[in-house]
Structures are given as structure tokens and as C-alpha cells.
Design a protein around this motif. Structure first.
Motif, PDB file in Angstrom:
ATOM      1  N   TRP A  65     -32.638   2.144  36.168  1.00  0.00           N
ATOM      2  CA  TRP A  65     -32.335   0.807  35.641  1.00  0.00           C
ATOM      3  C   TRP A  65     -33.000   0.595  34.283  1.00  0.00           C
ATOM      4  CZ3 TRP A  65     -35.754  -3.195  34.536  1.00  0.00           C
ATOM      5  CH2 TRP A  65     -35.159  -4.424  34.220  1.00  0.00           C
ATOM      6  N   SER A 102     -31.024   0.020  30.827  1.00  0.00           N
ATOM      7  CA  SER A 102     -31.276  -1.198  30.054  1.00  0.00           C
ATOM      8  C   SER A 102     -31.677  -0.861  28.624  1.00  0.00           C
ATOM      9  CB  SER A 102     -32.369  -2.042  30.726  1.00  0.00           C
ATOM     10  OG  SER A 102     -31.960  -2.453  32.012  1.00  0.00           O
ATOM     11  N   PHE A 139     -28.597   0.364  26.783  1.00  0.00           N
ATOM     12  CA  PHE A 139     -27.712  -0.755  26.453  1.00  0.00           C
ATOM     13  C   PHE A 139     -28.268  -1.542  25.264  1.00  0.00           C
ATOM     14  CE2 PHE A 139     -26.244  -5.141  26.878  1.00  0.00           C
ATOM     15  CZ  PHE A 139     -24.883  -4.952  27.005  1.00  0.00           C
ATOM     16  N   SER A 162     -13.782  -5.486  27.455  1.00  0.00           N
ATOM     17  CA  SER A 162     -14.251  -5.540  26.074  1.00  0.00           C
ATOM     18  C   SER A 162     -13.113  -5.759  25.085  1.00  0.00           C
ATOM     19  CB  SER A 162     -14.973  -4.229  25.709  1.00  0.00           C
ATOM     20  OG  SER A 162     -16.146  -4.074  26.452  1.00  0.00           O
ATOM     21  N   GLN A 221     -16.877   1.266  34.853  1.00  0.00           N
ATOM     22  CA  GLN A 221     -17.239   0.018  34.172  1.00  0.00           C
ATOM     23  C   GLN A 221     -18.086  -0.835  35.113  1.00  0.00           C
ATOM     24  OE1 GLN A 221     -16.625  -0.585  31.049  1.00  0.00           O
ATOM     25  NE2 GLN A 221     -15.270   1.162  30.648  1.00  0.00           N
ATOM     26  N   ARG A 265     -20.979  -2.422  34.550  1.00  0.00           N
ATOM     27  CA  ARG A 265     -21.420  -3.694  33.957  1.00  0.00           C
ATOM     28  C   ARG A 265     -20.292  -4.715  33.965  1.00  0.00           C
ATOM     29  NH1 ARG A 265     -21.714  -6.376  29.006  1.00  0.00           N
ATOM     30  NH2 ARG A 265     -20.431  -4.786  27.991  1.00  0.00           N
ATOM     31  N   HIS A 266     -19.078  -4.271  33.679  1.00  0.00           N
ATOM     32  CA  HIS A 266     -17.944  -5.188  33.659  1.00  0.00           C
ATOM     33  C   HIS A 266     -17.596  -5.668  35.067  1.00  0.00           C
ATOM     34  CE1 HIS A 266     -16.470  -3.559  29.501  1.00  0.00           C
ATOM     35  NE2 HIS A 266     -17.664  -4.122  29.479  1.00  0.00           N
ATOM     36  N   LEU A 295     -19.823  -6.206  37.365  1.00  0.00           N
ATOM     37  CA  LEU A 295     -20.822  -7.247  37.637  1.00  0.00           C
ATOM     38  C   LEU A 295     -20.443  -8.556  36.947  1.00  0.00           C
ATOM     39  CD1 LEU A 295     -24.107  -5.146  37.334  1.00  0.00           C
ATOM     40  CD2 LEU A 295     -22.935  -5.886  39.417  1.00  0.00           C
ATOM     41  N   ILE A 296     -19.879  -8.463  35.735  1.00  0.00           N
ATOM     42  CA  ILE A 296     -19.418  -9.673  35.037  1.00  0.00           C
ATOM     43  C   ILE A 296     -18.280 -10.319  35.822  1.00  0.00           C
ATOM     44  CG2 ILE A 296     -18.320 -10.562  32.939  1.00  0.00           C
ATOM     45  CD1 ILE A 296     -19.760  -8.342  31.396  1.00  0.00           C
ATOM     46  N   SER A 337     -16.891  -8.796  26.156  1.00  0.00           N
ATOM     47  CA  SER A 337     -17.805  -8.638  27.293  1.00  0.00           C
ATOM     48  C   SER A 337     -19.242  -8.968  26.893  1.00  0.00           C
ATOM     49  CB  SER A 337     -17.740  -7.213  27.852  1.00  0.00           C
ATOM     50  OG  SER A 337     -18.413  -6.292  27.013  1.00  0.00           O
TER      51      SER A 337
END
Length: 377
Positions: free
Chosen positions: A27, A31, A34, A173, A204, A206-207, A209-210, A303
Motif C-alpha cells: 500500500w 501510494s 501514485f 479517466s 483499474q 483505483r477506479h 474504488l471510486i 478520475s
């Protein structure tokens, strides 16, 4: 035997601790990566990738397919935000003390009050119970707006639309990802929208999670939600995003009676309770967040949330939704037939970025298709 179990327990504890440590390390590395990849400065101009026009045509075909899939026996629905809680009349007043640098487009005249129509909705492409986790939408249409419209075939429209939903960033995105996502969902393969293959580099996460954060529990009422433009627009010579927030201090104190959230349309009932039964207006503020190109506030990636620590939101207008009767068969049909499009408006508020370029083509094609099919019913 006791000794064996103790050794096994110690081994299991160390294994779990190791896995936890590896997870925390992963993680932290993700992070850090990113943060390294997503740092300023960014372009203040649009960057149109090769092949976007062809991908847009693919999305149009998929959107039309979704409209066909979700049609009802008597009408064709929108490909998104199909279920309205209601269309209501609103007054949008530009702040009387608005600073000079914020006097752009429809906000050029301090104190000016625009008559408007506001559509409040769920986000799904098919009408479903309000209690189901979903995005919520708000579209505002300012009426009798003078000036040249963005679309050449809409010269006499005289409108400025703001289209928003209840999360600050989008789960794709750009147009490439949108095409992949919407195609998978239209095929009923939701997992492939975020995991298109076995290659982890295409995943994807992260996407996803969004998207999960976007599908939030229902609010008490559509008037108790904050709405975001998500994608950027011109704001005079600057670039900006819009936000609409509840402003209860500008309206009479009101406590909404508890609603039966097991009913399929309890959000419409809540709106009707406040505006029609109790005759209490609803108040909002309309705000802008101007891009600082020196910070990581990209135009072409929806995003990415523009952080308020990089650029604060600034109030440019107040919105008053007066007490009114909106839930009648005639008004509901009119609401269903009304089109809201961020490209209905002025050059001063031109939509920018790939998702907005996609919207221009898809909104027009789907609206034309839906209205032509409904005229045949």
C-alpha cells in the motif's frame, strides 16, 4: 500434541504478521508511486489523443444499445439518470458582491437573477428503488440566456446548462477507459469494466474504488446532497469545475419528516413533502473551483479530484427552489422529455476535456434517438 499446536499457532501468527506487513508495504509503495505519477504542473489546454473520434462512435453505438435494453413498454429512457425525482423551478441569483475576476459568462452581472429549471435524479440507466446504492444527479438549466450558443444548430436555444452528480471524481479517466467500461456493462460483464483481462497492468483497482464510493446510500432528500460537475469547463479565460451545495441557512429552518425508505420513490416523496406539502423552499450555493496549472489539476483525467487544498471553491451564486407543485402527470412528462446538456450554453462556460468532448456527441445522438423513438410510440 500441545507443543505441536503451540508451534503451529506461532507459525500461523508469524505468517499473518508477514502478510500484513507485505500488505502495508504494498500500500505504501502504491501510494508513493501514485503521488509520484500525479503531481503538477499540468496543461491548461486540451490535449486530444489520436483515435478519439472513432472511440466516440463506438460509445454512441453502445449507448443506443443501452437505451434499447432499458426501454419501457411506452417510452425509451435516457442511457443514464433515467429516473427523475422531479423537475422544479428555481431562481439562480449571482452574488451582488461578486469580485471582478469571478464575473464571467452568466455570472457577469452581480445581483442578476436567472429563472431556471432543475432536474433531480438517480444515476442508473434503469429506474430502480431509491434505497439501492446509486449516484444522484442534478441538472440546472438557466433560461432566456442571451448570447451566441456553443452549438451552431441551437442558436435560438438561449440556455445555460450545468450537469452534475454526487461525487467529486469519475470512475474513468478518459474516452478510452469509458468505452471499455460502458461496453462491459452493456454486455452484463460488470467485472470486465475494471478487470478487462488477466494482465494486472490493465486492472483499474483505483477506479473500482471510486465507482464503489460513487454508489452511495440514498440521502434523506435530493435537497440534502452536494453535487459536482466532475469534468472541467471554461470560466472566462480560466478553467474551472462547478459544485452545488445545500445552503440551509438561507432558507427557513426545516426538519424533513421521516420518510419510508422502503418505498420505491421515497426521494420524490421527500421532495414533494418539502416543496408541495409543507411549502418550504430549498436553498443551495453554486460554487466554482478554478484550476491552478501549477498543481496537479488535470483537464483530461476525470478520475482525479481537484483538491480543495490546491484551489478552494468560491461561491458565485445562490439558488432558491421555491415552494411549488411539480408532481403532476403533465409536468412529469415534460420533465422526462426535457434535454439537459453541458453543451447547451455560452462560450464562456465551454465544456473541456475528453469526457466532455464525448458528451457532446453522445448526448446529441442518444437524445435524438430517444425522442424519435418516443414520437413513434
Amino acid at each position: 500434541m500441545t507443543s505441536v499446536w503451540m508451534r503451529f499457532g506461532a507459525f500461523l501468527g508469524k505468517t499473518l504478521l508477514l502478510l500484513l506487513s507485505l500488505g502495508v508495504l504494498g500500500w505504501a509503495l502504491a501510494s508513493a508511486w501514485f503521488a509520484w505519477q500525479h503531481r503538477g504542473p499540468v496543461s491548461a489546454e486540451e490535449l486530444i489523443p489520436d483515435g478519439e473520434a472513432a472511440m466516440t462512435q463506438d460509445v454512441i453505438q453502445t449507448a443506443v444499445r443501452i437505451v434499447d435494453q432499458h426501454r419501457e413498454s411506452t417510452r425509451y429512457l435516457r442511457d443514464a439518470h433515467a429516473k427523475a425525482h422531479g423537475c422544479v423551478k428555481a431562481d439562480v441569483q449571482v452574488l451582488p458582491e461578486l469580485p471582478d475576476e469571478l464575473r464571467q459568462g452568466v455570472f457577469s452581472e452581480p445581483g442578476k437573477t436567472w429563472q431556471a429549471t432543475m432536474r433531480l435524479s438517480n444515476g442508473n440507466a434503469y429506474p430502480q428503488f431509491d434505497s439501492i446504492r446509486d449516484a444522484r444527479g442534478m441538472a440546472i438549466k438557466l433560461l432566456d440566456v442571451p448570447g451566441k450558443q456553443l452549438l451552431d444548430d441551437q442558436k435560438n436555444r438561449g440556455e445555460q446548462d450545468f450537469v452534475m452528480f454526487s461525487h467529486p471524481n469519475f470512475f474513468v479517466s478518459d474516452v478510452t477507459e469509458y468505452r471499455q467500461n460502458v461496453s462491459a456493462q452493456a454486455d452484463g460483464e460488470t467485472l470486465k469494466a475494471f478487470f478487462p483481462g488477466w494482465d494486472p497492468r490493465t486492472w483499474q483497482v483505483r477506479h473500482l474504488l471510486i465507482a464503489l464510493a460513487t454508489l452511495s446510500p440514498a440521502p434523506e432528500s435530493p435537497t440534502r446532497t452536494t453535487y459536482f460537475s466532475v469534468s472541467p469547463y471554461k470560466f472566462g479565460q480560466a478553467n474551472a469545475k462547478f459544485r452545488v451545495m445545500p445552503d440551509p441557512d438561507s432558507c427557513p429552518t426545516y426538519t424533513l419528516p421521516a420518510q419510508n425508505q422502503k418505498l420505491p420513490n421515497f426521494l420524490r416523496n421527500a421532495l414533494n413533502q418539502q416543496l408541495s406539502t409543507d411549502r418550504i423552499p430549498a436553498c443551495f450555493v453554486l460554487q466554482i473551483q478554478r484550476q491552478d496549472p501549477g498543481k496537479y489539476m488535470p483537464i483530461e483525467d476525470t478520475s482525479i479530484e481537484w483538491r480543495e487544498s490546491d484551489a478552494p471553491f468560491e461561491t458565485v451564486a445562490r439558488i432558491n427552489v421555491p415552494a411549488q407543485d411539480f408532481d403532476t402527470p403533465a409536468l412529469n412528462v415534460r420533465c422526462d422529455n426535457q434535454s439537459f446538456n453541458p453543451w447547451f450554453g455560452l462560450e464562456a462556460h465551454r465544456p473541456i476535456g475528453g469526457i466532455n468532448r464525448l458528451r457532446k456527441a453522445v448526448y446529441e445522438a442518444v437524445s435524438d434517438y430517444r425522442h424519435s423513438r418516443n414520437a413513434e410510440q
